[in-house]
Motif scaffolding. Sequence first.
Motif, PDB file in Angstrom:
ATOM      1  N   ASN A 145      -7.724  14.376  -3.087  1.00  0.00           N
ATOM      2  CA  ASN A 145      -7.532  13.976  -4.836  1.00  0.00           C
ATOM      3  C   ASN A 145      -8.818  13.362  -4.903  1.00  0.00           C
ATOM      4  O   ASN A 145      -9.389  12.560  -4.168  1.00  0.00           O
ATOM      5  CB  ASN A 145      -6.289  13.127  -4.766  1.00  0.00           C
ATOM      6  N   ASP A 146      -9.450  13.769  -6.324  1.00  0.00           N
ATOM      7  CA  ASP A 146     -10.639  13.564  -6.612  1.00  0.00           C
ATOM      8  C   ASP A 146     -10.758  11.906  -6.783  1.00  0.00           C
ATOM      9  O   ASP A 146     -11.712  11.350  -6.528  1.00  0.00           O
ATOM     10  CB  ASP A 146     -10.778  13.799  -8.057  1.00  0.00           C
ATOM     11  N   TYR A 147      -9.442  11.197  -7.031  1.00  0.00           N
ATOM     12  CA  TYR A 147      -9.537   9.712  -7.359  1.00  0.00           C
ATOM     13  C   TYR A 147      -9.869   9.109  -5.957  1.00  0.00           C
ATOM     14  O   TYR A 147     -10.624   8.061  -5.660  1.00  0.00           O
ATOM     15  CB  TYR A 147      -8.134   9.410  -7.810  1.00  0.00           C
ATOM     16  N   TYR A 148      -9.364   9.456  -4.889  1.00  0.00           N
ATOM     17  CA  TYR A 148      -9.411   8.880  -3.635  1.00  0.00           C
ATOM     18  C   TYR A 148     -10.842   9.435  -2.950  1.00  0.00           C
ATOM     19  O   TYR A 148     -11.516   8.670  -2.215  1.00  0.00           O
ATOM     20  CB  TYR A 148      -8.367   9.474  -2.610  1.00  0.00           C
ATOM     21  N   LYS A 150     -11.509   4.371   2.025  1.00  0.00           N
ATOM     22  CA  LYS A 150     -11.059   5.633   2.841  1.00  0.00           C
ATOM     23  C   LYS A 150     -10.440   5.546   4.079  1.00  0.00           C
ATOM     24  O   LYS A 150      -9.405   6.007   4.617  1.00  0.00           O
ATOM     25  CB  LYS A 150     -12.290   6.596   2.772  1.00  0.00           C
ATOM     26  N   ILE A 151     -11.199   4.825   5.161  1.00  0.00           N
ATOM     27  CA  ILE A 151     -10.805   4.575   6.384  1.00  0.00           C
ATOM     28  C   ILE A 151      -9.486   3.843   6.345  1.00  0.00           C
ATOM     29  O   ILE A 151      -8.532   4.087   6.962  1.00  0.00           O
ATOM     30  CB  ILE A 151     -11.996   3.866   7.127  1.00  0.00           C
ATOM     31  N   GLY A 152      -9.274   2.675   5.591  1.00  0.00           N
ATOM     32  CA  GLY A 152      -8.108   2.063   5.363  1.00  0.00           C
ATOM     33  C   GLY A 152      -6.878   2.744   5.034  1.00  0.00           C
ATOM     34  O   GLY A 152      -5.833   3.004   5.397  1.00  0.00           O
ATOM     35  N   LEU A 153      -7.133   3.764   3.952  1.00  0.00           N
ATOM     36  CA  LEU A 153      -6.042   4.594   3.575  1.00  0.00           C
ATOM     37  C   LEU A 153      -5.697   5.658   4.505  1.00  0.00           C
ATOM     38  O   LEU A 153      -4.462   6.090   4.685  1.00  0.00           O
ATOM     39  CB  LEU A 153      -6.409   5.326   2.207  1.00  0.00           C
ATOM     40  N   SER A 154      -6.629   6.044   5.445  1.00  0.00           N
ATOM     41  CA  SER A 154      -6.347   7.162   6.462  1.00  0.00           C
ATOM     42  C   SER A 154      -5.454   6.496   7.428  1.00  0.00           C
ATOM     43  O   SER A 154      -4.645   7.044   7.955  1.00  0.00           O
ATOM     44  CB  SER A 154      -7.635   7.353   6.890  1.00  0.00           C
ATOM     45  N   ARG A 155      -5.892   5.221   7.811  1.00  0.00           N
ATOM     46  CA  ARG A 155      -4.879   4.425   8.767  1.00  0.00           C
ATOM     47  C   ARG A 155      -3.453   4.102   8.220  1.00  0.00           C
ATOM     48  O   ARG A 155      -2.472   4.348   8.901  1.00  0.00           O
ATOM     49  CB  ARG A 155      -5.697   3.089   9.146  1.00  0.00           C
ATOM     50  N   LEU A 156      -3.369   4.105   6.795  1.00  0.00           N
ATOM     51  CA  LEU A 156      -2.161   3.767   6.058  1.00  0.00           C
ATOM     52  C   LEU A 156      -1.243   4.980   6.502  1.00  0.00           C
ATOM     53  O   LEU A 156      -0.078   4.966   6.558  1.00  0.00           O
ATOM     54  CB  LEU A 156      -2.392   3.316   4.469  1.00  0.00           C
ATOM     55  N   LEU A 157      -1.995   6.165   6.033  1.00  0.00           N
ATOM     56  CA  LEU A 157      -1.419   7.545   6.177  1.00  0.00           C
ATOM     57  C   LEU A 157      -0.926   7.877   7.443  1.00  0.00           C
ATOM     58  O   LEU A 157       0.100   8.541   7.821  1.00  0.00           O
ATOM     59  CB  LEU A 157      -2.161   8.659   5.539  1.00  0.00           C
ATOM     60  N   ASP A 158      -1.621   7.387   8.572  1.00  0.00           N
ATOM     61  CA  ASP A 158      -1.208   7.651   9.825  1.00  0.00           C
ATOM     62  C   ASP A 158       0.263   6.840  10.313  1.00  0.00           C
ATOM     63  O   ASP A 158       1.046   7.555  10.957  1.00  0.00           O
ATOM     64  CB  ASP A 158      -2.271   7.068  11.099  1.00  0.00           C
TER      65      ASP A 158
END
Length: 258
Positions: free
Chosen positions: A8-11, A19-27
């Motif tokens: 998404n453009d926002y992210y 971005k790294i933090g949100l990637s870990r969250l999605l994991d």
Amino acid sequence: MVKPILENDYYKNLDLESKIGLSRLLDLVEIVLNRKISRTTDFLDPGMIYLAESILNQFDIEYEIFGGYEGAERCIIRISPFYVQKSFEDICLFEIKSREELNHRNILGSVLGLGIDRNKIGDIIVDKKSSYLFTKRELANFLSLNFSKVGRASVAVKELALKDFVAPEIKYVEKRLIISSLRLDAFISGVLRLSRAKSQELIRAGKVKLNHRDILDVSYVLEEDSLISVRGYGRVIFHRIENKSKKDKFIIIIRTPE
């Protein structure tokens, strides 16, 4: 797969650390969805928590935010299927006592000096009689055995139950200032007694946060009760506008912790 959300453009426009933090969250979200078990994040700052909630609200899961006490700034998020019993056993609280005067920076530096990841550390509260350190539960034994000094000062460390903790009241010092504008750069310039150019340089370098979120807009107009933090200079609350001067400048009240 849940990672495409970050396209998404926002992210996509976020900084690399976010971005790294949100990637870990999605994991973690993927584990919760696929295995029907609970998982907790490491400690997140308020800005990251805001972003995390925007992600988590897109899934059919339950989440709770807690930092060890009511009003905590750095918190963990427990992500669960709806039917999993709630629990916050992941957080550990230590009381730190010393004959020497301690401060937040020295305590944090000493803990990190033991090789501990900053994300495993929650709030650090310094009071007159004791200081308090919130961490992930996984560090409990290690800190009990190895955390014995803050700088050159010897410290006694004891684990406390979260339910026994009462956060000390934060007291503020109020100060009256006159600034030319409510723009972010003008505010920083007036509060820190810096040139407007230097204030703009700090903002554009990503060293300024507004209400715990990064801000790069030097001309952003501040609202009352905003928290502004500048890396290397500290924090200040723009409490309220008191009046306007004869030269049409703003007379404001700011607050800083005692």
